[in-house]
Design a protein around this motif. Sequence first.
Motif, PDB file in Angstrom:
ATOM      1  N   ASN A 110       0.810  -1.223   0.000  1.00 29.13           N
ATOM      2  CA  ASN A 110       0.000   0.000   0.000  1.00 29.13           C
ATOM      3  C   ASN A 110       0.842   1.271   0.000  1.00 29.13           C
ATOM      4  OD1 ASN A 110       0.970  -0.141   2.604  1.00 29.13           O
ATOM      5  ND2 ASN A 110      -1.010  -0.669   3.531  1.00 29.13           N
ATOM      6  N   ASP A 406      -1.286 -12.529   4.945  1.00 31.75           N
ATOM      7  CA  ASP A 406      -2.668 -12.062   4.872  1.00 31.75           C
ATOM      8  C   ASP A 406      -2.843 -10.700   5.542  1.00 31.75           C
ATOM      9  OD1 ASP A 406      -3.446 -14.329   3.517  1.00 31.75           O
ATOM     10  OD2 ASP A 406      -4.089 -15.399   5.323  1.00 31.75           O
ATOM     11  N   ASP A 409      -0.349  -8.077   3.102  1.00 31.09           N
ATOM     12  CA  ASP A 409      -0.635  -8.014   1.666  1.00 31.09           C
ATOM     13  C   ASP A 409      -1.851  -8.884   1.348  1.00 31.09           C
ATOM     14  OD1 ASP A 409      -0.465  -7.553  -1.062  1.00 31.09           O
ATOM     15  OD2 ASP A 409       1.158  -9.000  -1.384  1.00 31.09           O
ATOM     16  N   PRO A 410      -3.030  -8.530   1.863  1.00 31.69           N
ATOM     17  CA  PRO A 410      -4.215  -9.373   1.711  1.00 31.69           C
ATOM     18  C   PRO A 410      -4.681  -9.524   0.270  1.00 31.69           C
ATOM     19  CG  PRO A 410      -4.819  -7.238   2.620  1.00 31.69           C
ATOM     20  CD  PRO A 410      -3.319  -7.295   2.631  1.00 31.69           C
ATOM     21  N   ASP A 411      -4.336  -8.576  -0.600  1.00 33.50           N
ATOM     22  CA  ASP A 411      -4.765  -8.638  -1.996  1.00 33.50           C
ATOM     23  C   ASP A 411      -3.721  -9.267  -2.910  1.00 33.50           C
ATOM     24  OD1 ASP A 411      -7.189  -7.356  -1.389  1.00 33.50           O
ATOM     25  OD2 ASP A 411      -6.227  -5.384  -1.525  1.00 33.50           O
ATOM     26  N   ASP A 412      -2.667  -9.811  -2.316  1.00 35.15           N
ATOM     27  CA  ASP A 412      -1.602 -10.454  -3.109  1.00 35.15           C
ATOM     28  C   ASP A 412      -1.042  -9.541  -4.184  1.00 35.15           C
ATOM     29  OD1 ASP A 412      -1.762 -12.741  -1.631  1.00 35.15           O
ATOM     30  OD2 ASP A 412      -3.149 -13.749  -2.999  1.00 35.15           O
ATOM     31  N   PHE A 413      -0.752  -8.319  -3.808  1.00 36.67           N
ATOM     32  CA  PHE A 413      -0.075  -7.406  -4.732  1.00 36.67           C
ATOM     33  C   PHE A 413       1.274  -7.983  -5.144  1.00 36.67           C
ATOM     34  CE2 PHE A 413       2.499  -3.666  -5.770  1.00 36.67           C
ATOM     35  CZ  PHE A 413       1.646  -2.964  -6.619  1.00 36.67           C
ATOM     36  N   ARG A 426      -5.412 -16.281  -5.149  1.00 34.65           N
ATOM     37  CA  ARG A 426      -6.307 -15.125  -5.138  1.00 34.65           C
ATOM     38  C   ARG A 426      -6.029 -14.186  -6.296  1.00 34.65           C
ATOM     39  NH1 ARG A 426      -4.900 -14.111   1.135  1.00 34.65           N
ATOM     40  NH2 ARG A 426      -2.856 -14.231   0.167  1.00 34.65           N
ATOM     41  N   ARG A 427      -4.875 -14.374  -6.897  1.00 35.52           N
ATOM     42  CA  ARG A 427      -4.527 -13.490  -8.010  1.00 35.52           C
ATOM     43  C   ARG A 427      -3.643 -14.245  -8.988  1.00 35.52           C
ATOM     44  NH1 ARG A 427      -0.122 -10.453  -8.997  1.00 35.52           N
ATOM     45  NH2 ARG A 427      -0.398  -8.909 -10.641  1.00 35.52           N
ATOM     46  N   LYS A 446      -1.196  -4.963 -10.369  1.00 40.10           N
ATOM     47  CA  LYS A 446      -2.337  -5.645 -10.962  1.00 40.10           C
ATOM     48  C   LYS A 446      -2.538  -5.191 -12.389  1.00 40.10           C
ATOM     49  CE  LYS A 446      -4.851  -6.498  -6.728  1.00 40.10           C
ATOM     50  NZ  LYS A 446      -6.149  -6.475  -6.047  1.00 40.10           N
TER      51      LYS A 446
END
Length: 446
Positions: A110, A406, A409-413, A426-427, A446
Amino acid sequence: MYVVSLWALPLTVLVSVCLSVSNRCLPGDSCFPANIKLIKFMETLDGKLHFPHTAEYDRLVDRYNRVIVGGSGHTVSVAGYTLGGGHSPMSRMFGLAVDNLLELQMVTANGHIVVANDHMTQTSFVNGSVSTTDNTDIFWASRGGGGGTYGIVTKFTFRLHFAAPQVVQFLCSYPIRRLDGQNIGFAVLRKIFSILTTLPKEWGGYLLISGVPDKSGNFGRIMLALNHHGVLNSTSRASLDQMMNFHREWQSFCFYKNFSSFFQYDKTAQETPYFSSYSTNTLLQNDSFTNDLITFILHKMETEYSNKSHLGMTGTLLGGRIMTVGAHETSVNPAFRSSSMSLTASTSWTHSVVDYSSLLVRGNEIGKYLNKFGSGQYVNNAGDDVMNWQHEFWGSNYMRLLAIKDKWDPDDFFTCKECVGFENNRRSPYSTDGKFHAPLGPIFGK
């Protein structure tokens, strides 16, 4: 305490790929950054630091006499090496790279800048505010959890050690099969294994095995390439005299070489020839060095040889100081703390091979069988498609690593194949058939 800080991000920007005759990038080469301030040495130090060439490095040589734990491959960068654990010819004396990592600076997914060590984590937010906590989970995860997983590390601070007063190199080589047809490989490996499990911690380095004929008509090579942290006239150095005297009539060569400093020794380190290869790994325990392991190694050296491909193995000596660190003090596989050797098998082929898919399959099969002899794998040397990779790479540390992933980096950037969190899938932007087709390196954004 003696420390050195390395700025990782500027080095990745400023150091171009250097394909010189020696296949390395050293100070003084055009590929090496001219700004010595990229490497900052704490002013509290004295003595000498060994860095070659250029007047600026000579000035540092006059002031410091310290080393940091690093690998012997001059083309290996500091970041991935350290974040995966980092073994070294000096690790038996000083531990893994992560055992000597005191602090790091990281850019998170982030955009926050984090400074973390073993007693605090400080976060600078994009709005300018700063928070500090005694939760050090991100520092723990970065000490072995793998590169490109939690963020981009831009700075490392390492513990420094006094350089050895002398370094004694020991090189000893035997063929697997002599020109007269005598198979001596089993007896040689049996002798080597009996010595390595009780070797004093002052010795570190590598066991190198290859299945290629030499120019004299012998087949294969079994070589010890070790270095002794200390003087020639010592009991610990003399512990290898039994190898020096083992069947001298079989030896291709066997000798000690004394160096006045670690730097003088390191200058002589030669890079191995470059091949396209598929590598697998296992961590060998003291009870792994069986007759069955020797038989497996020698059989594969013979059967995997052709005019276009061959098998080689590199065993990095572990133990010593590595074993004194607790299994969960860092996030590397706890099996590291009881292992005597990290054994990597590489199936290599010449550049003339266009379709190497069958070699990848064979290399993977060798890895599966090799793993039966060890306990866990070193993530930096492991192969592709490792079964139960979470346990193989990180053992009982994995669930804590996943929880930290998790959180940070919960969104697996940041993601890569068989990195922490990969199983969540997840990604996977490159997937059209339910399988992950991303490259083996990290993916950002992303």
